[in-house]
Write an enzyme that holds these catalytic residues in place. Structure first.
Site, short mmCIF file in Angstrom:
data_model
loop_
_atom_site.label_atom_id
_atom_site.label_comp_id
_atom_site.label_asym_id
_atom_site.label_seq_id
_atom_site.Cartn_x
_atom_site.Cartn_y
_atom_site.Cartn_z
N ASP A 139 54.75 -132.77 15.84
CA ASP A 139 56.07 -132.64 15.21
C ASP A 139 56.26 -133.70 14.14
OD1 ASP A 139 58.58 -131.61 14.77
OD2 ASP A 139 59.19 -131.69 16.86
N ASP A 156 63.26 -126.80 11.55
CA ASP A 156 64.55 -126.69 12.26
C ASP A 156 65.54 -125.88 11.43
OD1 ASP A 156 63.30 -128.28 14.09
OD2 ASP A 156 64.36 -130.12 13.54
N GLU A 211 55.55 -134.84 8.41
CA GLU A 211 55.73 -134.95 6.94
C GLU A 211 55.28 -136.31 6.38
OE1 GLU A 211 58.24 -134.26 9.08
OE2 GLU A 211 58.54 -132.12 8.83
#
Length: 870
Positions: free
Chosen positions: A494, A563, A497
């Site tokens: 997760d 999300d 980035e």
């Protein structure tokens, strides 16, 4: 006099080009490249393959010496160069490159001299710049873009735009946005913009001066126009206004940049909302194409009070521009091909082939935020089994670490005692276990000491410096000891980035973060892939991750769209995002079915939400990876009532019946660089109507998928591309291509067509891929054209296929002879079936007729070639 005037006008026309161009000095041919000396630096023209040419321009002895993307060195292709008074030409067997000595611009043509792509004269620029006190360049390159061109790719974006020609975008890595600077054109080329830092696509040039309107008190709240009507902005939001003027009617590209992630994108011009999106997380920037009349215009922008928006625009033109403000040189690669498959294959052959995911990865993934214990996980899988709802993967989201500290990859025994035991129970239920991992673990934790002792965190940052090979080693050791050794099957990496564009302003192992701002997810994936393959060379690596960069497909990764929200607008945006993502060469992608942020407890009883959840689930059935998720939500199908559960079961059963088809398509991805989720430009690039469809796509080479993207529809207009014809999957009815068909769309079905000239293998209904009964397979022949299909099988979860341990059975339909030939089995693997039954079903007929032939021919197959007359 007239002659002098003509030459003066000509000079004035050419002068701007000459001023901005680099002046040609000389050229030198070397073994693997052509060097062109310009008055400012050296231009390198490097043929990587017959259909891939790299252009690199260097000045002031500055260059990027790290190669992250083009890791496979192909043999130097045969090429020749020639020089005339006006041009230098380089030719391969497929492509001709012409360097214009007067303008320094490059044209790429086919062997017949037809221009495929051309640089815009004077647009190649390296402008001196600095970042954090270090010298760099603003690298910029423009290309001509004819009016009939369609452009796709660049990654995954939430702007909802399918054809991105003329659109402005800011390429950074943040939640819900994945920046992959690879562009695909309907003209048959791809551009890899070879930069690792911040990049602008079609950068805007005209700023709009904005002023903040004071909204400090309840009484001063201001009304603004939105797509939902007039609304008052909240005290957590700020309103900015401004005016600008344009000199001419036309289309203008706007970029709204809020600086940081926000929860609202709202731009109105003259009281009309052109950008209007709300979600807890939205990317910092969003682009929009807007048609304006000449004259003055008034804008309103709403954003979070913490952000300071910037708005800029430019009039669109027949050009495509890339710009990177923190570059060490100008560098791009052009890939050519007769179609998108050739372009992507050429790119993957240089940047890394896609490994096979395990068979179970193509089954259903059950995920929620979150499961709270080992027993919770096991009991959920058991309930799926009891209700006859197929499932292959259950996912543990965050906070399993409990007392050990944020992001620490270790089970808190309070709720997850003896992890190897509950994971074994999951395995005994024929399911697999995936777990969430982050790269910003608590520095005060015991596990973090191994990182801190070796200075493996990015300075003044919670994120580990994954660029450092030692960090990669230590990180895998932590994952292996505390998770993988207990039986974890796959990884949910997760916030890779890293979250919120966290490299800006930081110093990394490679240097300033600005130079490598897009690349962090590539190295997270590398660390896990290399670590697991070293630890267990037989178990296939499966990584679900939120971000990606060029070349990441070589590490067994799947991406998802982050999300996102839950409404129809959000749903539509995901379809467009996924299709553009597929055209960057990344084959595995998924989304949170039903949206991540959902409408609270009302979702379990609200029939309006049930409708969108059902439609989203249908579409998810035809994603490469089929996965449910939701924030603070019990996402199990039975939580939404019997009707929703029944509709979901129908799609689950279909997915598992199609597993022989899906797994064979996965083999094509690995072996032949194919793409499974296929925007229609990939198969129907000469069909203008097909290319423009934002919500239809091919799933493999045979299925046309048309998800229902609006509420209350019992039928959906579906465009059938020009081809030999199409069969409605549900009814068997045949229709001619090149028409829009009003297609029935009952709530339990997604509009689905099969292209004439297709062979579809379908298995029995199964509750997991471990229970797939391959001994009996239905072979559907959709007649109308010759067809061929390779049925691929292997052990399902090892790398022995890399050693040739797999089997292929070719099915070939001869339309003229009306016969199906089943080829002899090729290859083999341990425990492969020796004998099986193929039930042959033929579909054929004329337009609108019901065409299914119900008599099934059962063929006993023992591996020998056989032909069946139908």
């Amino acid at each position: 006099m007239m002659k002098k005037l003509y030459h003066l006008i000509l000079a004035l026309v050419i002068l701007p080009t000459l001023v901005s161009a680099q002046v040609y000095k000389s050229s030198v041919l070397e073994k693997n490249k052509l060097k062109i000396q310009l008055d400012e630096g050296m231009l390198y023209i490097i043929p990587l393959t017959e259909q891939a040419i790299r252009i690199r321009w260097e000045k002031n002895d500055m260059r990027e010496d790290k190669e992250f993307v083009l890791v496979n060195n192909a043999p130097i292709p045969a090429f020749k160069t020639t020089e005339s008074a006006s041009a230098v030409t380089l030719e391969t067997n497929k492509v001709i490159l012409n360097f214009n000595k007067q303008t320094s611009a490059i044209d790429f043509t086919d062997r017949s001299g037809n221009i495929i792509l051309s640089e815009k004269p004077g647009s190649r620029k390296l402008t001196s710049n600095t970042v954090q006190g270090q010298p760099c360049f603003v690298a910029e390159q423009g290309f001509n873009s004819p009016a009939d061109e369609h452009l796709f790719g660049l990654g995954q974006f939430q702007d909802g735009i399918f054809d991105i020609r003329n659109l402005s975008r800011k390429l950074i890595q943040v939640n819900t946005q994945i920046a992959v600077p690879f562009l695909y054109s309907s003209k048959g080329y791809g551009i890899l913009w070879h930069q690792y830092g911040l990049t602008y696509f079609n950068p805007t040039t005209q700023p709009v001066n904005l002023e903040k309107v004071n909204t400090a008190s309840e009484e001063s709240l201001v009304e603004v126009t939105t797509t939902s009507g007039t609304q008052k902005i909240s005290q957590q939001q700020a309103l900015y206004t401004g005016k600008f003027s344009v000199a001419a009617d036309g289309e203008y590209s706007f970029l709204l940049d809020l600086g940081n992630m926000d929860s609202r994108h709202l731009l109105t011009i003259d009281g009309v909302p052109f950008i209007d999106q709300s979600n807890l997380w939205l990317p910092p920037a969003v682009g929009k194409l807007i048609k304006l009349k000449a004259g003055e215009h008034t804008v309103q922008i709403v954003c979070a009070t913490r952000n300071i928006p910037k708005l800029s625009y430019k009039k669109t033109a027949n050009e495509t521009v890339f710009q990177s403000p923190n570059a060490k040189s100008l560098d791009y690669v052009v890939f050519f091909g007769d179609n998108a498959d050739e372009v992507i294959a050429n790119y993957r052959n240089l940047s890394g082939k896609v490994p096979m995911l395990p068979l179970w990865a193509y089954g259903f993934w059950q995920c929620r935020e979150r499961y709270t214990s080992g027993d919770h996980l096991v009991n959920t899988v058991a309930e799926f089994r009891r209700r006859k709802l197929p499932v292959d993967v259950i996912v543990q989201d965050w906070q399993y670490w409990g007392k050990y500290g944020w992001g620490v990859p270790k089970f808190d025994e309070t709720h997850y005692p003896e992890p190897e035991k509950f994971i074994k129970k999951i395995h005994d239920l024929n399911a697999h276990f995936s777990i969430s991992v982050w790269e910003n673990l608590d520095k005060k934790s015991e596990i973090a000491k191994a990182y801190l002792n070796k200075n493996l965190f990015i300075k003044d940052s919670p994120w580990i410096d994954i660029y450092n090979p030692e960090t990669q080693k230590v990180h895998w050791e932590a994952l292996n000891k505390n998770l993988f050794s207990y039986g974890v099957d796959s990884w949910w990496m997760d916030a890779t980035e890293p979250e919120n564009d966290a490299l800006a302003g930081k110093e990394t192992y490679f240097g300033l973060g600005e130079f490598y701002r897009l690349t962090y997810p590539l190295f997270v994936s590398k660390a896990v892939y290399d670590g697991q393959r070293t630890t267990n060379p037989q178990k296939r690596v499966t990584i679900l991750t939120r971000s990606a960069f060029l070349g990441q497909q070589r590490y067994g990764t799947i991406n998802w769209s982050g999300d996102i929200g839950w409404d129809w607008d959000a749903f539509q945006r995901q379809i467009v995002a996924g299709l553009n993502y597929a055209l960057t060469g990344m084959p595995y992608w998924t989304t949170d079915i039903g949206g991540f942020f959902r409408p609270g407890n009302s979702q379990y009883t609200d029939e309006k939400y049930h409708e969108i959840l059902t439609r989203w689930f249908q579409w998810g059935t035809f994603n490469t990876i089929f996965r449910m998720h939701g924030y603070q939500t019990e996402t199990e199908p039975w939580k939404y009532g019997a009707n929703v559960e029944s509709n979901m079961r129908k799609m689950l059963n279909l997915r598992y019946r199609l597993m022989p088809y899906i797994y064979a398509e996965a083999w094509q991805i690995h072996k032949n660089n194919a793409t499974m989720m296929r925007p229609l430009v990939m198969d129907f690039q000469n069909d203008e109507v097909a290319v423009s469809q934002p919500f239809e796509y091919m799933f493999g080479k045979s299925f046309l998928v048309a998800p229902v993207t609006k509420p209350g529809l019992a039928a959906l207009p579906v465009y059938l591309p020009k081809s030999e014809g199409w069969f409605n999957f549900w009814t068997g009815a045949y229709f001619n291509g090149g028409q829009t068909l009003n297609t029935a769309a009952p709530l339990d079905e997604i509009p689905l067509f099969v292209k004439a000239g297709s062979i579809i293998p379908m298995g029995k209904v199964a509750q997991s891929t471990a229970q797939l009964a391959q001994d009996t397979i239905e072979i559907r022949v959709y007649a109308g054209a010759d067809a061929s299909f390779d049925l691929y099988e292997d052990e399902g979860d090892s790398y022995n296929y890399e050693k040739g341990e797999y089997s292929l059975i070719n099915f070939k339909w001869d339309q003229k002879k009306q016969s199906l030939t089943i080829g002899a089995v090729q290859g083999g693997y341990p425990n492969a079936l020796k004998n099986r039954v193929f039930n042959i079903v033929k579909f054929a007929g004329k337009a609108t007729a019901t065409t299914k032939i119900t008599n099934i021919k059962a063929i006993a197959y023992s591996g020998k070639r056989t032909t069946v007359k139908l």
